[in-house]
Design a protein around this motif. Structure first.
Motif, short mmCIF file in Angstrom:
data_model
loop_
_atom_site.label_atom_id
_atom_site.label_comp_id
_atom_site.label_asym_id
_atom_site.label_seq_id
_atom_site.Cartn_x
_atom_site.Cartn_y
_atom_site.Cartn_z
N GLU A 1 -17.77 33.48 -26.57
CA GLU A 1 -18.42 32.25 -26.13
C GLU A 1 -18.60 31.27 -27.29
OE1 GLU A 1 -21.04 34.14 -22.45
OE2 GLU A 1 -21.88 34.01 -24.47
N MET A 2 -18.89 31.79 -28.48
CA MET A 2 -19.01 30.91 -29.64
C MET A 2 -17.67 30.27 -30.00
SD MET A 2 -21.78 32.70 -32.22
CE MET A 2 -21.06 34.35 -32.22
N ILE A 3 -16.60 31.07 -29.89
CA ILE A 3 -15.26 30.52 -30.18
C ILE A 3 -14.91 29.43 -29.16
CG2 ILE A 3 -12.80 31.07 -30.20
CD1 ILE A 3 -13.54 33.83 -31.29
N LEU A 4 -15.22 29.69 -27.90
CA LEU A 4 -14.92 28.71 -26.85
C LEU A 4 -15.73 27.43 -27.06
CD1 LEU A 4 -14.74 30.98 -23.66
CD2 LEU A 4 -12.84 29.94 -24.91
N VAL B 1 -14.62 20.73 -31.06
CA VAL B 1 -13.59 20.15 -31.93
C VAL B 1 -12.57 19.36 -31.11
CG1 VAL B 1 -11.69 20.67 -33.51
CG2 VAL B 1 -13.86 21.89 -33.72
N SER B 2 -12.08 19.95 -30.03
CA SER B 2 -11.06 19.28 -29.22
C SER B 2 -11.62 18.04 -28.53
CB SER B 2 -10.49 20.25 -28.18
OG SER B 2 -11.50 20.67 -27.28
N PHE B 3 -12.88 18.12 -28.11
CA PHE B 3 -13.49 16.97 -27.44
C PHE B 3 -13.59 15.78 -28.40
CE2 PHE B 3 -17.20 14.42 -26.27
CZ PHE B 3 -16.88 14.08 -24.96
N ILE B 4 -14.06 16.04 -29.60
CA ILE B 4 -14.18 14.97 -30.59
C ILE B 4 -12.80 14.41 -30.94
CG2 ILE B 4 -14.84 14.44 -32.98
CD1 ILE B 4 -17.10 16.50 -32.65
N ALA B 5 -11.81 15.30 -31.08
CA ALA B 5 -10.45 14.86 -31.40
C ALA B 5 -9.87 14.01 -30.27
CB ALA B 5 -9.56 16.06 -31.67
N LEU B 6 -10.11 14.43 -29.03
CA LEU B 6 -9.61 13.66 -27.88
C LEU B 6 -10.26 12.28 -27.82
CD1 LEU B 6 -9.55 16.42 -25.10
CD2 LEU B 6 -7.57 15.21 -26.03
N ARG C 1 -2.47 15.15 -28.33
CA ARG C 1 -1.74 16.17 -27.57
C ARG C 1 -2.16 17.58 -27.99
NH1 ARG C 1 1.73 11.93 -28.49
NH2 ARG C 1 2.76 11.06 -26.65
N TRP C 2 -2.32 17.79 -29.29
CA TRP C 2 -2.75 19.11 -29.75
C TRP C 2 -4.17 19.41 -29.28
CZ3 TRP C 2 -0.06 23.07 -31.05
CH2 TRP C 2 1.19 22.91 -31.63
N PHE D 1 -6.90 22.78 -22.72
CA PHE D 1 -6.37 23.59 -21.62
C PHE D 1 -6.45 25.09 -21.95
CE2 PHE D 1 -4.38 19.58 -20.25
CZ PHE D 1 -4.65 19.64 -18.89
N SER D 2 -6.34 25.40 -23.23
CA SER D 2 -6.40 26.82 -23.63
C SER D 2 -7.79 27.40 -23.39
CB SER D 2 -6.02 26.96 -25.11
OG SER D 2 -4.69 26.54 -25.33
N TYR D 3 -8.83 26.69 -23.86
CA TYR D 3 -10.17 27.25 -23.65
C TYR D 3 -10.58 27.15 -22.18
CZ TYR D 3 -12.58 22.62 -23.79
OH TYR D 3 -13.02 21.35 -23.54
N PHE D 4 -10.05 26.15 -21.47
CA PHE D 4 -10.34 26.06 -20.03
C PHE D 4 -9.71 27.24 -19.29
CE2 PHE D 4 -9.23 24.58 -15.73
CZ PHE D 4 -10.49 24.24 -15.27
N GLY D 5 -8.45 27.54 -19.63
CA GLY D 5 -7.78 28.68 -19.01
C GLY D 5 -8.46 29.99 -19.35
N THR D 6 -8.87 30.12 -20.62
CA THR D 6 -9.58 31.34 -21.03
C THR D 6 -10.88 31.51 -20.26
OG1 THR D 6 -8.64 31.12 -23.26
CG2 THR D 6 -10.56 32.56 -23.01
N THR D 7 -11.58 30.41 -20.07
CA THR D 7 -12.85 30.45 -19.32
C THR D 7 -12.61 30.87 -17.87
OG1 THR D 7 -13.75 28.71 -20.73
CG2 THR D 7 -14.87 29.11 -18.64
N ILE D 8 -11.57 30.34 -17.26
CA ILE D 8 -11.26 30.69 -15.86
C ILE D 8 -10.95 32.19 -15.75
CG2 ILE D 8 -9.58 30.38 -14.00
CD1 ILE D 8 -11.53 28.07 -14.27
#
Length: 458
Positions: free
Chosen positions: A361-364, A370-375, A408-409, A415-422
């Motif tokens: 959960e901490m990794i997610l 990080v990805s949100f700020i980058a986006l 894009r990265w 999508f990776s953490y979203f898929g992992t969460t699902i």
């Protein structure tokens, strides 16, 4: 001795006076002589020898009010000139046409030694164009092939007498013509050349009144600005994206229903393939000039825009609401502890710690932050590309191209953490054995789903 010195000073003073008296008139006379010669040499005198120039034709030309020596200023002695002692030098048109000369020196013509007389061939007969654009076409066609232009909607319109149709000079200018093919793609000249592909078209196609009276799509330029190509171009990335001429060609603009058009069904794959090598029939279904505000003609695009805008706003609203409620609840809990005299939670039993998140959960959460700020940082300049801060923010990340890679990265990470969460949710609800029912797992104390206690806590 003193008398002798005084004598010498007197002689020197007399000599200086004589020099001043005689030298000034002589120099004046020489200068005046040259000016008098220039004024006295008439056109008729010149035409006695230069019979190839017709006096009447020259008088009716743009330069007819000038004397020959207005241009041929190096000829001030007619006799010496007639005896070939004063050869005629190339005319310096910039002596009168200063602003034009300034533009010319920065043009591609100057770089390639194309002089004034290469375009204005017979200077003694030249007349003003008088707004006749066809004369510009004729002049440029002396060096440049005009076949594509004459077949285009622009060329046909101009030849049919439409004053709104552009000639060469409407796009390229007359004297400040820039180089369009620059080898160094990272240079300022290359950027200006690429921006020319759009800015030259903007002069007409951004004018709704002109487009309307010519029955041309009035939103072409506006929709281009809303398109990815236009947004990146506005952020200074014109060298990375297509401009108007890349799709519609520079000189052979034809209607989409013309099979020879670059934007016809037969030609779109090839046109798009110039930048997108893997372009196919599905790829070219993309509508670059679709108006997402037009519900009637583009319903799918319209509702997609509404849905994505709603998703964006609701996501921000949810997270801001979540943060505000969290802060309020945190303040209330700390205030209650302070009333009890507890200023450091768990101070009575410092060996007791509560681990809120697992390692996964901490990794997610870290990946999400990080990805949100980058986006956000890489996406906002594109979304608000006309804002004064947009280009600066894009350049801070290395330019629009690098910002696009970051975006894009960051999307891949999202999508990776979203898929992992699902996957983790499916495992928790259907596979993991906890002794709880499905609904207890879904709305239990360990679930992230909202429940009644959340309202009570608020």
């Amino acid at each position: 001795m003193k008398k002798h010195t005084t004598y010498h000073f007197g002689v020197m003073a007399l000599v200086l006076m004589l020099l001043c008296i005689f030298s000034t008139p002589m120099s004046w006379a020489k200068k005046e002589s040259k000016e008098i010669c220039l004024e006295c040499i008439s056109v008729g005198q010149c035409l006695d020898c230069h019979e190839e120039i017709d006096n009447g034709t020259f008088a009716a030309s743009s330069h007819g009010s000038n004397a020959c020596t207005s241009c041929h200023r190096d000829i001030y002695d007619l006799e010496k000139h007639a005896d070939c002692e004063v050869p005629m030098q190339p005319v310096k048109c910039g002596f009168c046409h200063k602003e034009v000369a300034k533009q010319y020196t920065q043009s591609v013509h100057a770089d390639n030694d194309v002089g004034c007389t290469d375009c204005h061939a017979n200077i003694h007969e030249m007349k003003s164009f008088g707004g006749d654009k066809t004369k510009v076409i004729q002049m440029c066609s002396g060096c440049h092939d005009n076949e594509d232009y004459l077949q285009s909607v622009h060329g046909k319109g101009l030849m049919a007498g439409n004053p709104d149709s552009p000639s060469c000079s409407d796009c390229h200018g007359l004297h400040d013509i820039k180089e369009m093919h620059v080898d160094d793609t990272h240079s300022t000249a290359a950027l200006e050349a690429r921006e020319f592909h759009t800015k030259s078209c903007q002069k007409c196609h951004a004018d709704p009144e002109m487009m309307q009276r010519n029955n041309v799509y009035t939103l072409a330029f506006k929709t281009y600005e809303h398109d990815y190509h236009g947004k990146v171009e506005h952020l200074g990335g014109a060298t990375y994206v297509a401009g108007c001429a890349d799709c519609h060609t520079a000189h052979k603009q034809l209607p989409a229903d013309d099979s020879e058009s670059s934007i016809s069904k037969e030609g779109l794959v090839e046109t798009c393939g110039a930048c997108h090598p893997k372009a196919n029939n599905n790829f070219v279904q993309y509508m670059p000039h679709a108006d997402y505000h037009d519900k009637e003609n583009y319903p799918l695009l319209y509702w997609t825009f509404i849905a994505m805008t709603g998703l964006l706003l609701s996501t921000f609203a949810f997270f801001w609401l979540h943060t505000v409620l969290w802060l309020i609840r945190s303040y209330i809990e700390k205030n209650e502890l302070h009333k009890q005299g507890i200023f450091v939670p768990h101070a009575q039993n410092p060996k007791v710690f509560y681990k809120r998140f697992t390692t996964l959960e901490m990794i997610l959460h870290f990946a999400m932050m990080v990805s949100f700020i980058a986006l956000v940082l890489s996406g906002l300049p594109l979304k608000f590309n006309h804002a004064p801060w947009a280009q600066g923010l894009a350049n801070l990340m290395g330019g629009p191209q690098i910002a696009g890679l970051i975006h894009r990265w960051a999307a891949v990470v999202t999508f990776s953490y979203f898929g992992t969460t699902i996957i983790w949710v499916i495992y928790f609800l259907f596979i993991k054995q906890t002794g709880e029912t499905f609904l207890q797992k879904l709305f239990g104390p360990d679930s992230l789903c909202p429940r009644k206690k959340d309202l009570d806590d608020v």
